[in-house]
Scaffold this motif. Structure first.
Motif, PDB file in Angstrom:
ATOM      1  N   PRO A 683       0.834  -1.207   0.000  1.00 55.55           N
ATOM      2  CA  PRO A 683       0.000   0.000   0.000  1.00 55.55           C
ATOM      3  C   PRO A 683       0.865   1.253   0.000  1.00 55.55           C
ATOM      4  O   PRO A 683       1.880   1.324   0.705  1.00 55.55           O
ATOM      5  N   ILE A 684       0.473   2.233  -0.804  1.00 53.91           N
ATOM      6  CA  ILE A 684       1.230   3.480  -0.913  1.00 53.91           C
ATOM      7  C   ILE A 684       0.368   4.625  -0.370  1.00 53.91           C
ATOM      8  O   ILE A 684      -0.652   4.961  -0.983  1.00 53.91           O
ATOM      9  N   PRO A 685       0.712   5.228   0.755  1.00 57.19           N
ATOM     10  CA  PRO A 685      -0.078   6.347   1.301  1.00 57.19           C
ATOM     11  C   PRO A 685      -0.110   7.521   0.318  1.00 57.19           C
ATOM     12  O   PRO A 685       0.894   7.841  -0.330  1.00 57.19           O
ATOM     13  N   GLY A 686      -1.253   8.158   0.206  1.00 62.75           N
ATOM     14  CA  GLY A 686      -1.381   9.318  -0.667  1.00 62.75           C
ATOM     15  C   GLY A 686      -1.188   9.008  -2.139  1.00 62.75           C
ATOM     16  O   GLY A 686      -0.764   9.869  -2.914  1.00 62.75           O
ATOM     17  N   PHE A 687      -1.542   7.779  -2.520  1.00 62.78           N
ATOM     18  CA  PHE A 687      -1.261   7.374  -3.903  1.00 62.78           C
ATOM     19  C   PHE A 687      -2.144   8.110  -4.910  1.00 62.78           C
ATOM     20  O   PHE A 687      -1.761   8.282  -6.063  1.00 62.78           O
ATOM     21  N   GLU A 688      -3.327   8.550  -4.487  1.00 63.90           N
ATOM     22  CA  GLU A 688      -4.203   9.278  -5.422  1.00 63.90           C
ATOM     23  C   GLU A 688      -3.518  10.543  -5.933  1.00 63.90           C
ATOM     24  O   GLU A 688      -3.575  10.867  -7.117  1.00 63.90           O
ATOM     25  N   LYS A 689      -2.857  11.268  -5.033  1.00 67.43           N
ATOM     26  CA  LYS A 689      -2.152  12.487  -5.456  1.00 67.43           C
ATOM     27  C   LYS A 689      -0.990  12.146  -6.377  1.00 67.43           C
ATOM     28  O   LYS A 689      -0.719  12.861  -7.354  1.00 67.43           O
ATOM     29  N   THR A 690      -0.316  11.047  -6.070  1.00 71.30           N
ATOM     30  CA  THR A 690       0.786  10.622  -6.937  1.00 71.30           C
ATOM     31  C   THR A 690       0.276  10.332  -8.343  1.00 71.30           C
ATOM     32  O   THR A 690       0.887  10.735  -9.342  1.00 71.30           O
ATOM     33  N   ASP A 693      -0.758  13.668 -10.055  1.00 68.92           N
ATOM     34  CA  ASP A 693       0.420  14.443 -10.476  1.00 68.92           C
ATOM     35  C   ASP A 693       1.106  13.808 -11.672  1.00 68.92           C
ATOM     36  O   ASP A 693       1.591  14.520 -12.570  1.00 68.92           O
ATOM     37  N   THR A 694       1.146  12.484 -11.702  1.00 74.36           N
ATOM     38  CA  THR A 694       1.783  11.796 -12.829  1.00 74.36           C
ATOM     39  C   THR A 694       1.005  12.025 -14.111  1.00 74.36           C
ATOM     40  O   THR A 694       1.599  12.297 -15.179  1.00 74.36           O
ATOM     41  N   LEU A 695      -0.316  11.928 -14.046  1.00 76.34           N
ATOM     42  CA  LEU A 695      -1.134  12.179 -15.236  1.00 76.34           C
ATOM     43  C   LEU A 695      -1.027  13.632 -15.679  1.00 76.34           C
ATOM     44  O   LEU A 695      -0.930  13.925 -16.884  1.00 76.34           O
ATOM     45  N   ALA A 696      -1.046  14.563 -14.710  1.00 77.00           N
ATOM     46  CA  ALA A 696      -0.920  15.982 -15.059  1.00 77.00           C
ATOM     47  C   ALA A 696       0.436  16.287 -15.675  1.00 77.00           C
ATOM     48  O   ALA A 696       0.550  17.201 -16.505  1.00 77.00           O
ATOM     49  N   GLY A 697       1.463  15.524 -15.281  1.00 76.70           N
ATOM     50  CA  GLY A 697       2.774  15.709 -15.886  1.00 76.70           C
ATOM     51  C   GLY A 697       2.799  15.312 -17.347  1.00 76.70           C
ATOM     52  O   GLY A 697       3.633  15.796 -18.121  1.00 76.70           O
ATOM     53  N   ILE A 698       1.897  14.411 -17.732  1.00 79.18           N
ATOM     54  CA  ILE A 698       1.785  14.019 -19.143  1.00 79.18           C
ATOM     55  C   ILE A 698       0.964  15.047 -19.901  1.00 79.18           C
ATOM     56  O   ILE A 698       1.328  15.466 -21.005  1.00 79.18           O
ATOM     57  N   ASN A 699      -0.165  15.465 -19.292  1.00 73.62           N
ATOM     58  CA  ASN A 699      -1.049  16.450 -19.910  1.00 73.62           C
ATOM     59  C   ASN A 699      -1.912  17.052 -18.806  1.00 73.62           C
ATOM     60  O   ASN A 699      -2.608  16.324 -18.097  1.00 73.62           O
ATOM     61  N   PRO A 700      -1.893  18.379 -18.635  1.00 72.67           N
ATOM     62  CA  PRO A 700      -2.697  18.998 -17.563  1.00 72.67           C
ATOM     63  C   PRO A 700      -4.199  18.712 -17.684  1.00 72.67           C
ATOM     64  O   PRO A 700      -4.919  18.789 -16.684  1.00 72.67           O
ATOM     65  N   ASN A 701      -4.658  18.408 -18.906  1.00 70.19           N
ATOM     66  CA  ASN A 701      -6.078  18.107 -19.099  1.00 70.19           C
ATOM     67  C   ASN A 701      -6.422  16.647 -18.810  1.00 70.19           C
ATOM     68  O   ASN A 701      -7.595  16.276 -18.851  1.00 70.19           O
ATOM     69  N   LEU A 702      -5.408  15.828 -18.546  1.00 67.10           N
ATOM     70  CA  LEU A 702      -5.631  14.416 -18.279  1.00 67.10           C
ATOM     71  C   LEU A 702      -5.888  14.261 -16.778  1.00 67.10           C
ATOM     72  O   LEU A 702      -4.966  14.056 -15.986  1.00 67.10           O
ATOM     73  N   THR A 703      -7.158  14.365 -16.389  1.00 64.23           N
ATOM     74  CA  THR A 703      -7.519  14.371 -14.983  1.00 64.23           C
ATOM     75  C   THR A 703      -8.093  13.030 -14.554  1.00 64.23           C
ATOM     76  O   THR A 703      -8.515  12.221 -15.378  1.00 64.23           O
ATOM     77  N   ILE A 704      -8.138  12.822 -13.246  1.00 61.94           N
ATOM     78  CA  ILE A 704      -8.760  11.622 -12.684  1.00 61.94           C
ATOM     79  C   ILE A 704     -10.268  11.837 -12.616  1.00 61.94           C
ATOM     80  O   ILE A 704     -10.738  12.810 -12.039  1.00 61.94           O
ATOM     81  N   VAL A 705     -11.022  10.927 -13.199  1.00 61.70           N
ATOM     82  CA  VAL A 705     -12.473  10.962 -13.100  1.00 61.70           C
ATOM     83  C   VAL A 705     -12.919  10.395 -11.756  1.00 61.70           C
ATOM     84  O   VAL A 705     -13.769  10.961 -11.065  1.00 61.70           O
ATOM     85  N   LYS A 706     -12.326   9.286 -11.363  1.00 59.65           N
ATOM     86  CA  LYS A 706     -12.661   8.642 -10.102  1.00 59.65           C
ATOM     87  C   LYS A 706     -11.483   7.776  -9.690  1.00 59.65           C
ATOM     88  O   LYS A 706     -10.896   7.086 -10.522  1.00 59.65           O
ATOM     89  N   PHE A 707     -11.147   7.803  -8.403  1.00 58.03           N
ATOM     90  CA  PHE A 707     -10.017   7.023  -7.895  1.00 58.03           C
ATOM     91  C   PHE A 707     -10.491   6.147  -6.741  1.00 58.03           C
ATOM     92  O   PHE A 707     -11.162   6.619  -5.822  1.00 58.03           O
ATOM     93  N   GLN A 708     -10.152   4.868  -6.803  1.00 61.21           N
ATOM     94  CA  GLN A 708     -10.504   3.911  -5.749  1.00 61.21           C
ATOM     95  C   GLN A 708      -9.450   2.831  -5.683  1.00 61.21           C
ATOM     96  O   GLN A 708      -8.732   2.583  -6.658  1.00 61.21           O
ATOM     97  N   THR A 709      -9.397   2.171  -4.538  1.00 61.86           N
ATOM     98  CA  THR A 709      -8.682   0.901  -4.532  1.00 61.86           C
ATOM     99  C   THR A 709      -9.569  -0.118  -5.255  1.00 61.86           C
ATOM    100  O   THR A 709     -10.788   0.064  -5.373  1.00 61.86           O
ATOM    101  N   PHE A 710      -8.979  -1.165  -5.740  1.00 64.36           N
ATOM    102  CA  PHE A 710      -9.753  -2.191  -6.442  1.00 64.36           C
ATOM    103  C   PHE A 710     -10.775  -2.810  -5.488  1.00 64.36           C
ATOM    104  O   PHE A 710     -11.914  -3.101  -5.871  1.00 64.36           O
ATOM    105  N   GLN A 711     -10.389  -2.979  -4.218  1.00 73.33           N
ATOM    106  CA  GLN A 711     -11.309  -3.562  -3.255  1.00 73.33           C
ATOM    107  C   GLN A 711     -12.500  -2.644  -3.006  1.00 73.33           C
ATOM    108  O   GLN A 711     -13.637  -3.109  -2.854  1.00 73.33           O
TER     109      GLN A 711
END
Length: 850
Positions: A683-690, A693-711
């Protein structure tokens, strides 16, 4: 009126003199009425609610089913509720019986858009939006909160892109800034102007957990989201609602609309093959009331809400039986008073009215408390049914209809539990009642009291069995072998199309995403796919195996990258999975699941065989994909979906066809990934922000629609089942508690009435144990009678709820035994207390009574 006020005043004085009795009755009523009112609040908010529009009673929907979201091809049963753009235009021209007809997108919930206000340092945001016809707001009779609403001129080809913002979005995201109206935005990177704000309280044309925040003209659909189906007469994508003219015959209009639909479909390519031509004569539409809008959520929650209402009703019936018993006991204790009143000339009807006044007054006060309970309960139910949903257009506050329901329920329960005790008490003979009590058992608990206890026990057993079945069903469903591994896995839903990427640009984008995420410490696998297991999404098609006759079967399909199967924990059992070499220009391949092999190949080896889409005349190829591997039957969508045939395609290869001039690559929406699945070593704490940030580094318009753990995503698929299991358990325990209180009350009253008899028995040498056994025998016989009645009723009722149970078709021995033991233990506890009290009676004091 004067007599009524006197009765009410006298009733209040009597209730104040017996605070224990009054508090017990009021709490019992508050729980019974509150539970029913809380469930009815949800029923009213979801099933009975009209859209907040002008005169909803005149709205009619063309179609009545929950079809979604883009259906190409004919419908098996011929009942259509989705329509193409051309069919919508035809209905508008050919059905003058409608004042106007509006069209609205069926599937906005599956495809968010990216919105960014023009200006420096503004941030793109992924939100829900819907495409509608230019007359959408006019059909509903709405006025803007600010600016103006969409008009026909906005919904023309080539018109500048305009948008109407929802009132909540205006308030929450822009602090109701009036300057928002007329300002420039970027929607999926396309320039647009927000021309107005929708009226307050308007949430769109349907209740949804995530209502649209922007309303866009449907002619901008192709430009904004690249929708090839918008101009395809063979693809149905829109719902239609209109306002009929006064005096219109709905049955005649339905016949006319069905005939027009057959004429519209006859020349389409979809209906040129023999199979679909046989379906054409069955083609029809059903005109349904449109005041409630599109009933997708209503159809999904209808069965569960109705079940909960029945269960809550049973709890109220147990509560009424319990209160009736209390009133019977109280009536017996007031026999002397009522006899004196009768001897002084009071008419029987006058006495009945007085006692009924007390019952109705109690019920009224219980109803007021029940409203408070229902308010808290409805909020708790909403939190259980729709966790983490802050924009739900459902209000848990009691509406006038809910208040009226609670008032009517209170009045009904007051008469129900008060009538029989009042009639029995009024039948008291003055001479008999005024005599001193004899040492006899003649005045033991009445047959009616015992019958009410038996009824409570029977209903409690039914509710306990229901609670056990739904708890067992939930356990089975949650612990089913889904052929998935959710440990240390995260899912980020994305929308590359909304970020401005074209189909021809996604291949390098996906490679960049994989490279960037693999560079993060702890990341093991990175998979991209159109959608993932155990989310509410499904793409499907007919399947035709090359060189073999068509067998009229279909399968669901998913597109993914080379690490997708590993990222969700699906294992390849034959052949191979995807590789990095399965690109757009490589030979088209497919991986199928074991159920696909079973349905289309039987015991044959599928490796090397080819297949394609079937049932679509414009796509003749049946050998588009070569099967290179077989994977486990991983569960998608729901564990309730059995025998689920599936096939998987490389994400950047074409779906179902080798080439089709009418569907060029630029229009193939299946090229876009909808989800990013990441497996980590821990498990990685604060992984949603990671991830963000990684997607925004590729393209600022590439945003997260929804973030969850698989469980978390898997757990979300059991929200309704968890709600039902918890509520049936809660109601079952409440009914059990009420039944135990009722049994205790009757047993304690029996002991009081038999005190002289018990004193005589003990004076003659009866042992303490025999007295306890005598009292317990009477209590347990009532409980056993309830078990004997409740058990077959519970077994019978299973047939009505088995469709809502997972792999349970009847009451098994474990559930029935557990319910019987639980009720028996409660009955024993309720009986042992007065039994011990009876065994402690001093014979001398008992013989001095009366």
């Amino acid at each position: 009126m004067r007599i009524l006020l006197q009765d009410a005043s006298y009733a209040l004085r009597r209730l104040r003199k017996t605070p224990g009795f009054t508090v017990t009755v009021l709490l019992t009523l508050a729980l019974g009425i509150g539970a029913n009112s809380a469930i009815f609040t949800l029923v009213n908010a979801i099933l009975l609610r009209n859209l907040p529009v002008t005169d909803p009673s005149t709205l009619i929907r063309i179609g009545d089913s929950d079809q979604c979201c883009v259906n190409s091809g004919w419908n098996d049963d011929g009942d259509y509720s989705l329509f193409s753009t051309e069919t919508y235009s035809m209905f508008r021209k050919s059905l003058p019986e409608f004042e106007e007809l509006a069209a609205m997108e069926s599937g906005y919930a599956w495809r968010p858009i990216t919105v960014r206000r023009a200006g420096p340092q503004t941030v793109a945001k992924s939100v829900m939006a819907t495409f509608v016809s230019g007359n959408y707001f006019r059909v509903f009779g709405l006025s803007p909160a600010a600016g103006r609403l969409l008009m026909d001129a906005d919904d023309q080809k080539g018109a500048p892109i305009t948008a109407v913002m929802s009132y909540d979005t205006w308030q929450q995201d822009f602090a109701a800034d009036p300057a928002v109206v007329g300002s420039n935005f970027y929607i999926n990177t396309k320039p647009a102007i927000v021309i107005g704000v929708a009226p307050r309280g308007f949430y769109g044309d349907r209740i949804d957990t995530n209502p649209p925040r922007y309303f866009l003209p449907m002619n901008a659909m192709d430009e904004i989201i690249g929708a090839p189906y918008f101009n395809d007469p063979d693809s149905q994508w829109a719902y239609i609602i209109g306002r009929v003219k006064p005096g219109t015959s709905i049955p005649s209009l339905q016949v006319k609309a069905s005939a027009l639909l057959k004429q519209e479909f006859a020349p389409l390519k979809t209906y040129t093959d023999p199979r679909s031509q046989k379906a054409l004569p069955r083609t029809h539409v059903v005109l349904a009331p449109g005041g409630g809008g599109i009933q997708n959520m209503q159809q999904g929650y209808k069965d569960h809400l109705q079940l909960l209402q029945w269960i809550a009703g049973l709890v109220l019936l147990v509560a009424c039986a319990n209160i009736a018993n209390l009133l019977l006991v109280r009536g017996m204790s007031r026999r002397a008073e009522l006899s004196i009143r009768s001897a002084l000339g009071a008419q029987r009807g006058r006495i009945v009215r007085q006692l009924l006044t007390e019952s109705v007054l109690l019920a009224g006060m219980g109803g007021l408390l029940g409203l408070a309970v229902s308010y808290l309960g409805a909020h708790a139910l909403l939190a259980l049914a729709f966790p983490n949903q802050n924009n739900m257009p459902i209000n848990a506050s009691p509406s006038p209809l809910v208040i009226g329901f609670s008032f009517a329920l209170s009045l009904f329960t007051g008469v129900l539990f008060g009538l029989a005790p009042a009639l029995l008490a009024a039948r008291t003979q003055p001479a008999e009642a005024l005599r001193s009590n004899a040492r006899t058992t003649a005045h033991g608990s009445s047959f009616l009291q015992r019958a009410l206890v038996v009824l409570q026990a029977a209903l409690s057993l039914v509710l306990l069995v229901a609670a056990g079945l739904f708890a067992q069903s939930l356990g089975k469903a949650e612990n089913a072998d889904m052929k998935l591994d959710a440990s240390n896995r995260y899912i980020a839903h994305i929308n590359p199309q909304a970020a401005g990427y074209k189909n021809t640009e996604v291949e390098p984008l996906y490679q960049s995403i994989e490279d960037r995420f693999h560079a993060i410490p702890g990341v093991l696998k990175v998979g991209l796919a159109t959608y993932t297991p155990m989310e509410q999404n499904n793409w499907g098609s007919g399947v035709k195996v090359q060189g073999e006759p068509e067998i009229n079967k279909g399968a669901s399909w998913v597109k993914g990258t080379s690490e997708y199967f590993d990222s969700v924990g699906t294992h390849v059992v034959m052949g191979r999975g995807f590789t990095a070499q399965d690109t757009l220009n490589a030979p088209p391949v497919a991986v199928v699941n074991q159920e696909f092999v079973k349905q289309f190949f039987g015991n044959r080896n599928p490796i090397g065989h080819r297949f394609g889409f079937s049932g679509v005349a414009k796509i003749p190829q049946d050998g588009a994909h070569e099967i290179v591997g077989v994977v486990q039957d991983t569960t998608y969508t729901s564990v309730y979906w059995k025998d689920h045939a599936m096939y998987f395609l490389p994400l950047t290869q074409r779906a179902g066809i080798e080439s089709d001039p009418e569907n060029p690559l630029e229009k193939d929406q299946s090229m876009y990934a909808g989800a990013l699945v990441i497996q980590t070593a821990h498990p990685i704490p604060g992984f949603e922000k990671t991830v963000a940030d990684t997607l925004a580094g590729i393209n600022p318009n590439l945003t997260i629609v929804k973030f969850q753990t698989f469980q978390q995503q898997i757990d979300d698929r059991f929200i309704e089942e968890r709600l039902i299991a918890r509520l049936t358990s809660l109601f079952g325990l409440l009914a059990l508690l009420l039944a135990a209180i009722g049994l205790y009350g009757v047993t304690a009253y029996t002991v009081v009435r038999r005190t002289p008899e018990i004193g005589i028995r003990m004076a003659l040498g009866a042992q303490r144990g025999r007295v306890i056994a005598m009292v317990m025998r009477g209590a347990m016989l009532q409980a056993l009678a309830g078990l004997a009645i409740g058990a077959p009723i519970a077994i019978l009722c299973v047939r009505y709820v088995k469709s809502q149970l997972y792999e349970i078709t009847n009451v098994n021995l474990t559930v029935m035994t557990s319910a019987i033991v639980t009720l028996s233990v409660a009955a024993a506890i309720a009986g042992i207390i007065p039994a011990k009290r009876a065994a402690s009676i001093d014979p001398v004091r008992a013989l001095r009574i009366d």
